[in-house]
Design an enzyme around this catalytic site. Structure first.
Site, short mmCIF file in Angstrom:
data_model
loop_
_atom_site.label_atom_id
_atom_site.label_comp_id
_atom_site.label_asym_id
_atom_site.label_seq_id
_atom_site.Cartn_x
_atom_site.Cartn_y
_atom_site.Cartn_z
N SER A 1 128.12 64.99 -27.37
CA SER A 1 127.52 65.71 -28.49
C SER A 1 126.17 65.07 -28.77
O SER A 1 125.96 63.89 -28.48
CB SER A 1 128.40 65.61 -29.74
N TYR B 1 133.49 61.12 -35.77
CA TYR B 1 133.04 61.97 -34.66
C TYR B 1 131.90 61.30 -33.90
O TYR B 1 131.92 61.22 -32.66
CB TYR B 1 132.61 63.32 -35.22
#
Length: 268
Positions: A143, A156
């Site tokens: 990501s 995350y």
């Protein structure tokens, strides 16, 4: 299209957004795909989407943090198609909270899914590849939050950044077996699936201390859709990337390359 003809792939986290689209994209290039997800309905929907288009797919529900689930997925793919050539570690657990307010158990669970799930599936698939003498490709979905400091999303961001060096380390370990390991970095994504779009809208509508203006910051002017990611992942899965390992391909509309104070679309 036959860039992945006769190859067998496992995709974890086969939701209608990124994972399911990648699974369908691999199948469209000839791969036979095992779709896994925590939700039985999600896994079966991803597999049905592939079969409806004339491809070959199986579904398996389970928790990626369970070693038995990883072993079951490998056994199912081997029993059905003889071996495994591609693994896409995409399973994720979303919970946007920061270090000041995130419960430790939730933080740990997020890391277990992102990092632990990738470890377990990589280990199980690599062992199968080595046992059967099959060189292959393992792709870890990262990501842009892995490469930048995103406030209010500590679990995350930590998990995804951990996958960067997990990718490099495992790539070096498995190189002698002809198994390539690479990262793929997407960014905030515009879902095409209605349910996924509603989920993103709900997420963005929640009160937050931290303002994220995606439209104004992306040099190419729009959020990528899941379909924009398929080409890069197919390349990493295919023999075209035979000399590519331990690295990363980014599809983020220029987000991570942008000089930080520049606002390319201030009126967006």
């Amino acid at each position: 299209m036959n860039r992945l003809r006769d190859k067998v792939a496992i995709v974890t986290g086969a939701s209608p957004n990124i994972g399911g689209t990648l699974a369908a994209g691999l199948a469209a290039e000839g791969a036979r795909v095992l779709c896994t997800d925590l939700s039985k309905d999600v896994a079966e929907a991803a597999a049905a989407r592939i079969r409806d288009r004339g491809g070959y797919a199986l579904a398996l529900a389970g928790d990626v943090t369970d070693p038995a689930h990883a072993d079951e997925a490998v056994a199912m793919a081997v029993d059905a198609w003889g071996g495994i050539d591609v693994l896409v570690n995409n399973a994720v657990f979303f919970q946007q909270q920061g270090v000041l307010d995130m419960p430790y158990d939730d933080y740990r669970r997020q890391l277990e899914v992102i990092l632990g799930g990738s470890f377990l599936f990589t280990r199980a698939v690599a062992r199968s590849m080595i046992e059967r003498g099959r060189e292959g490709s393992i792709i870890n979905v990262l990501s842009t939050a892995a490469w930048q400091g995103q406030p209010g999303n500590v679990g995350y961001s930590t998990g995804k950044s951990g996958l960067i060096n997990f990718t490099r380390s495992v790539a070096m370990e498995l190189a002698r077996h002809g198994i390539r390991v690479n990262g793929f970095t997407p960014t905030a994504t515009a879902p095409t699936d209605p349910e996924a779009r509603r989920a993103m809208e709900d997420l963005l509508a929640r009160p937050s201390t931290y303002r994220n203006d995606f439209a104004a910051q992306l040099p190419l002017g729009r959020l990528p859709t899941p379909d924009d990611y398929v080409g890069a992942v197919v390349f990493l899965a295919s023999d075209e990337s035979a000399m590519v390992t331990g690295t990363n391909i980014t599809v983020d509309a220029g987000a991570t390359a942008k000089y930080w104070p520049w606002t390319p679309h201030p009126e967006a």
